[in-house]
Each structure stands twice: as structure tokens, then as C-alpha cells.
Write a protein that holds these residues in place. Structure first.
Motif, PDB file in Angstrom:
ATOM      1  N   LEU A 293     -42.371   6.456 -15.159  1.00 14.42           N
ATOM      2  CA  LEU A 293     -41.659   5.205 -15.426  1.00 14.42           C
ATOM      3  C   LEU A 293     -42.356   4.389 -16.493  1.00 14.42           C
ATOM      4  O   LEU A 293     -41.705   3.711 -17.311  1.00 14.42           O
ATOM      5  N   GLU A 296     -41.344   5.893 -19.776  1.00  9.77           N
ATOM      6  CA  GLU A 296     -39.951   5.562 -20.070  1.00  9.77           C
ATOM      7  C   GLU A 296     -39.817   4.094 -20.469  1.00  9.77           C
ATOM      8  O   GLU A 296     -39.026   3.737 -21.353  1.00  9.77           O
ATOM      9  N   ALA A 297     -40.611   3.224 -19.764  1.00  7.53           N
ATOM     10  CA  ALA A 297     -40.518   1.791 -20.066  1.00  7.53           C
ATOM     11  C   ALA A 297     -41.006   1.474 -21.461  1.00  7.53           C
ATOM     12  O   ALA A 297     -40.585   0.483 -22.080  1.00  7.53           O
ATOM     13  N   ASP A 299     -40.289   3.029 -24.093  1.00  9.74           N
ATOM     14  CA  ASP A 299     -39.223   3.283 -25.053  1.00  9.74           C
ATOM     15  C   ASP A 299     -37.911   2.605 -24.667  1.00  9.74           C
ATOM     16  O   ASP A 299     -36.936   2.674 -25.419  1.00  9.74           O
ATOM     17  N   SER A 300     -37.872   1.988 -23.510  1.00  6.84           N
ATOM     18  CA  SER A 300     -36.617   1.394 -23.027  1.00  6.84           C
ATOM     19  C   SER A 300     -36.779  -0.108 -22.896  1.00  6.84           C
ATOM     20  O   SER A 300     -37.680  -0.583 -22.207  1.00  6.84           O
ATOM     21  N   GLU A 301     -35.860  -0.822 -23.598  1.00  8.70           N
ATOM     22  CA  GLU A 301     -35.897  -2.273 -23.505  1.00  8.70           C
ATOM     23  C   GLU A 301     -35.536  -2.729 -22.104  1.00  8.70           C
ATOM     24  O   GLU A 301     -36.002  -3.762 -21.635  1.00  8.70           O
ATOM     25  N   THR A 302     -34.738  -1.955 -21.450  1.00  6.42           N
ATOM     26  CA  THR A 302     -34.311  -2.345 -20.099  1.00  6.42           C
ATOM     27  C   THR A 302     -35.475  -2.275 -19.113  1.00  6.42           C
ATOM     28  O   THR A 302     -35.646  -3.142 -18.236  1.00  6.42           O
ATOM     29  N   LEU A 303     -36.282  -1.237 -19.233  1.00  8.81           N
ATOM     30  CA  LEU A 303     -37.414  -1.041 -18.292  1.00  8.81           C
ATOM     31  C   LEU A 303     -38.694  -1.735 -18.739  1.00  8.81           C
ATOM     32  O   LEU A 303     -39.643  -1.848 -17.966  1.00  8.81           O
ATOM     33  N   LYS A 304     -38.757  -2.172 -20.021  1.00  7.40           N
ATOM     34  CA  LYS A 304     -40.002  -2.733 -20.535  1.00  7.40           C
ATOM     35  C   LYS A 304     -40.452  -3.958 -19.740  1.00  7.40           C
ATOM     36  O   LYS A 304     -41.647  -4.217 -19.594  1.00  7.40           O
ATOM     37  N   LYS A 305     -39.478  -4.722 -19.234  1.00  8.50           N
ATOM     38  CA  LYS A 305     -39.858  -5.921 -18.483  1.00  8.50           C
ATOM     39  C   LYS A 305     -40.531  -5.598 -17.141  1.00  8.50           C
ATOM     40  O   LYS A 305     -41.091  -6.475 -16.494  1.00  8.50           O
TER      41      LYS A 305
END
Length: 496
Positions: A293, A296-297, A299-305
Motif C-alpha cells: 500500500l 501504491e500510495a 503513485d496514487s493521489e487517492t492513497l497518498k493522503k
């Protein structure tokens, strides 16, 4: 020979009795002897003076009959014989006519008449039971008209019988000695009988009973038949034996309970190790998923937070993994392997195992390392087990927000010394003397088995190390471990 009370009593009693009987007996014999001799001498001297005065009176008159004087005193009681003789020893006048003109046999060939100038010669004839005195008849001034200028007119011998008391005394002296010996024997036998009956026999009973108790027979009891000092001693002995029996039973029960508890702790440790192993499986999955995770976070704006949350999860999972790893490491029986190990690392690993307890009580740990590397030759698992026990006891001893100081240094012999100091409640001298005994604990029954420090001491002995405890009530406790490098070549691979 004189180590026993009995032999010393016999010796000193015999000496006391002999001195008590013989000294007064000898003194009395001496007094009687002097008394009888003086009495005999006074009697004979008095008789001699009377006869001499009577003889002077007769000689001063015309009759001058010496035989009449002798005949007059011949009937005096106890006066056996009266003799007059000259310097040649020839009897001139005698109360026994057959001795007249004969040599006086009792005179020795070397008899010195000059001795009579000093005083009369008195002799005692014990075989005849007589006392004899020989004295001179001096040639006084009024006698010189007839006897010329001679110094002595004649010599007189008075012989008297001893009184019955004197005879019994002189002939019975040996009887007195035999009587004294008989008294000594009787008194000694009486003393010996009383000692044997009233002292020696009860002492033997006490010694036998103590031997029985020493042999393990705690049912031994002494029969109390008297209310004297030995009766009190017997009663105290019986009470002591009963107390030992009750204490022994209680100790056996306590040891049995502690062994059961130790067994349960062993099983609990094995179960904890199995649980840690089982926990590691889902922990491994969680760690893997968290890593995925996190990637993945990135590279992902959704998971970065959620990255911060994932970091927290990852740290906590790592902490759980470290704890389970320590449990597995401490609980697993590994083969003993002596090698060069760092004491600093061993202390660090021990603190890591105990970190949850340390954090829970908010204890402050202070470390001071005054050596480079701090290398010793030993088994890391055994040493970790030993120091975990010592530090765990320190954690139990301190209050909330207490302090534990750990210091590693070298002495003048380059020997490593580890000091573990706490500011807890401390111990008294009695407790310090017993803390390394098996099954002794100052903790409550549900917290301690009394085996921890016993095992610590055995482990350190296996590593040629010495452990010392210093403590005072209310002032904390210090455990000092000193490693002796001289014994490093004789390691023992012993399991604990």
C-alpha cells in the motif's frame, strides 16, 4: 581422653575429694602427733625434775639412799623404769635389780653424751609402746664436796608407758590412711552415681534424640519424668522437634507449590513462544500488505493522503514483530556455544525483551559504558537469560518513574564488571544472605518462584563470573557481576 564432660567430672571430682580428705587428715595427724609428743615430753621432764629434786634432798642428808628414792617412785602409774648410769653406760642404780652393773643396751656405740648438755634426749619405741628420756644429773655446787669437780654426777633414764590413746595413735596411723582412702572411694562412688543418674544419663538421652533428629526422624520425643532443669530441656527439645516437623511439612508444601508454579511458567513460556510464532504469520501478511500500500500510495493521489497512517501501521507492526522475536529468542532452547560476545549487546537485548514492562512503569534507564567493545568469552543466550532476570528484579523493585542504572567498566586487572543499580525498596542482611537459595523469594507467591537468582548464579559460575548483592532497606539494591578471564578456557556447556 578428657574431651567428654564425664571424664572431666571424674578427674576433677577425684582431685577435689582427695584434697578435701587428705589435707585435713594429714593436718589432724600432724596436730595429734605434736600434741602426744609434747605431752610425753612434759610428763617425763616433770617426773625427772621431781626425782632429781628428791635425790638432791636425800643426798644432802646423812642416809644418801638412792635405792629408796627409786623405790619410792617405782609405783608411779605408767612409769615403767628408772635407771642411773655412768658415762660408760654401766647401770649403777635401777628400779629393776637385774640390770644393775650391766651395760645399758639402748645406748648406741656412738652415743654423744655432750648432746645432753643441750637438753634431754627423748625417744619413742612404738614396738614396746614406751617413751624414754635420757638426761644428766649435773654436779651442782653443794654436791662438789663429795663428787669433786666433775661436770655431771651421773645420767638418768626414765622410761614410761604410752597411754592407750598414744598407743592407738602411733600404731593406728596406717589405719587412718586406709580409713581416709575408704572415705575417698565412698565419696567418689557417691559423686559418680549422682552424676551418672542425674546428669550423664539425661545428657545421653538428649544426644541420642538429637542424632535421631539429625538423621531425619522428626517424630523423636523425650519422655519427661522430672520437673528439674533437664525436664525443662526435654520440654524445649520436644517443642523444637515438633516445630521442625511442622516447618518441614510447610516447606515441602511450599516447594511443591513452587515447583508446580515453575512447571506452569515453563509451559506458559512454551505456549508464549508458540503464540509468538503464530502471531508472526499474520504480522508478516500485514507487513507485506502495508509495504504494497505504501508503494501504491506513492503513485496514487487517492492513497497518498494515507501515507502517514501507513507509516504508523508499519512502525507498530515492526514493534510487534520485535517483541515476538524477542519472546521466540528467549523461549527457544538453543545449543550452547561459547564465543566472543559483547556485553553491551547482551544488555541491549535484555532491555529490549523487558521494554514493555519498563515503559509501563515509566522507568528511566541510565547506561554508562566505560570499555571498548566489552568482549567476553561466553554463551549469549545464557548471559541474556541471566541479565534479563537481574534487570527484571530491578523493575519489580522500583516504583513508578523509578531509575535503573547500568554500568559496564573494567577494574585494574582488566576484568569486566557490570553494575545494575535500582532505587527500589532495598533488602536487609537476612534477605541478602538467602536470595541466591533455590525457592527463596521476597515477592508474593503469584509473582515469584524463587528460582531466578539461583539460575543466574549458576549461569555466571558457568562463565567464571561472580555475582555480589549490596543493599540497604529504603536505599535500593546493587548487583555487581565480575567476570574472571583466568577461567575462560574451562567453559561448561550447561543448560538452565
Amino acid at each position: 581422653m578428657f574431651k567428654s564432660v564425664k571424664n572431666r567430672f571424674i578427674l576433677f571430682s577425684l582431685l577435689f575429694i582427695v584434697l578435701s580428705v587428705s589435707i585435713p587428715s594429714m593436718f589432724l595427724l600432724y596436730l595429734f602427733n605434736v600434741n602426744f609428743k609434747q605431752r610425753s615430753e612434759v610428763m617425763l621432764k616433770t617426773s625427772f625434775e621431781v626425782i632429781n629434786n628428791c635425790l638432791r634432798h636425800v643426798m644432802m642428808h646423812d642416809d644418801k639412799d638412792v635405792d629408796e628414792v627409786i623405790e619410792r617412785y617405782n609405783d608411779v602409774p605408767n612409769l615403767r623404769r628408772i635407771l642411773f648410769f655412768n658415762e660408760q653406760g654401766i647401770v649403777t642404780f635401777s628400779s629393776e635389780p637385774q640390770l644393775k652393773n650391766k651395760y645399758l643396751e639402748k645406748l648406741d656405740d656412738d652415743f654423744d653424751f655432750s648432746e645432753l648438755n643441750k637438753g634431754p634426749v627423748i625417744t619413742h619405741d612404738l614396738s614396746q609402746g614406751t617413751v624414754s628420756v635420757i638426761d644428766r644429773v649435773p654436779n651442782s655446787r653443794e654436791c662438789r664436796s663429795c663428787h669433786g669437780n666433775a661436770k655431771n654426777i651421773a645420767y638418768i633414764n626414765l622410761e614410761a608407758k604410752m597411754t592407750p590413746a598414744e598407743s592407738y595413735f602411733y600404731t593406728g596411723t596406717m589405719h587412718i590412711f586406709f580409713l581416709a582412702a575408704a572415705i575417698i572411694i565412698i565419696i567418689f562412688l557417691g559423686f559418680y552415681f549422682m552424676f551418672n543418674k542425674f546428669i550423664n544419663k539425661p545428657l545421653k538421652q538428649v544426644i541420642k534424640a538429637m542424632d535421631d533428629v539429625e538423621g531425619g526422624n522428626l517424630d523423636t520425643q523425650l519422655i519427661i519424668t522430672k520437673e528439674d532443669e533437664f525436664g525443662i530441656l526435654f520440654r524445649h527439645f520436644n517443642r523444637m522437634a515438633g516445630t521442625l516437623k511442622d516447618n518441614g511439612r510447610q516447606i515441602e508444601e511450599l516447594h511443591f507449590e513452587q515447583l508446580r508454579r515453575a512447571d506452569r511458567l515453563v509451559k506458559l513460556g512454551e505456549l508464549a513462544a508458540e503464540m509468538a510464532h503464530e502471531i508472526n504469520n499474520p504480522i508478516g501478511v500485514i507487513m507485506t500488505r502495508t509495504d504494497f500500500l505504501q508503494m501504491e500510495a506513492a503513485d496514487s493521489e487517492t492513497l497518498k493522503k494515507y501515507l502517514d497512517d501507513l507509516d504508523v501501521i508499519q512502525k507498530q507492526v515492526n514493534k510487534i514483530s520485535g517483541i515476538t522475536g524477542s519472546i521466540l529468542k528467549y523461549g527457544k532452547k538453543l545449543p550452547k556455544n561459547f564465543s566472543k560476545v559483547k556485553l553491551e549487546e547482551i544488555i541491549k537485548e535484555s532491555l529490549s525483551v523487558l521494554q514493555p514492562r519498563i515503559s509501563k512503569k515509566n522507568i528511566k534507564i541510565k547506561k554508562e559504558i566505560n570499555c571498548d567493545g566489552c568482549l567476553i568469552n561466553g554463551d549469549q543466550q545464557q548471559l541474556e537469560q541471566a541479565f534479563i532476570n537481574i534487570i527484571n528484579n530491578a523493575v519489580d523493585a522500583v516504583d513508578e518513574e523509578g531509575t535503573i542504572d547500568i554500568k559496564i567498566s573494567k577494574n585494574e586487572k582488566e576484568e569486566l564488571i557490570v553494575q545494575i543499580m535500582d532505587d527500589g525498596m532495598g533488602m536487609d542482611d537476612r534477605q541478602i544472605g538467602q536470595i541466591f537459595n533455590p525457592f527463596y523469594t521476597t515477592k508474593s507467591v503469584d509473582k515469584g518462584t524463587g528460582l531466578g537468582l539461583y539460575i543466574v548464579k549458576k549461569i555466571l559460575q558457568n562463565h567464571h563470573a561472580e555475582i555480589i548483592c549490596k543493599s540497604n532497606l529504603g536505599q535500593g539494591t546493587t548487583f555487581i557481576v565480575q567476570f574472571n578471564f583466568s577461567g575462560e578456557k574451562n567453559e561448561k556447556n550447561t543448560d538452565y
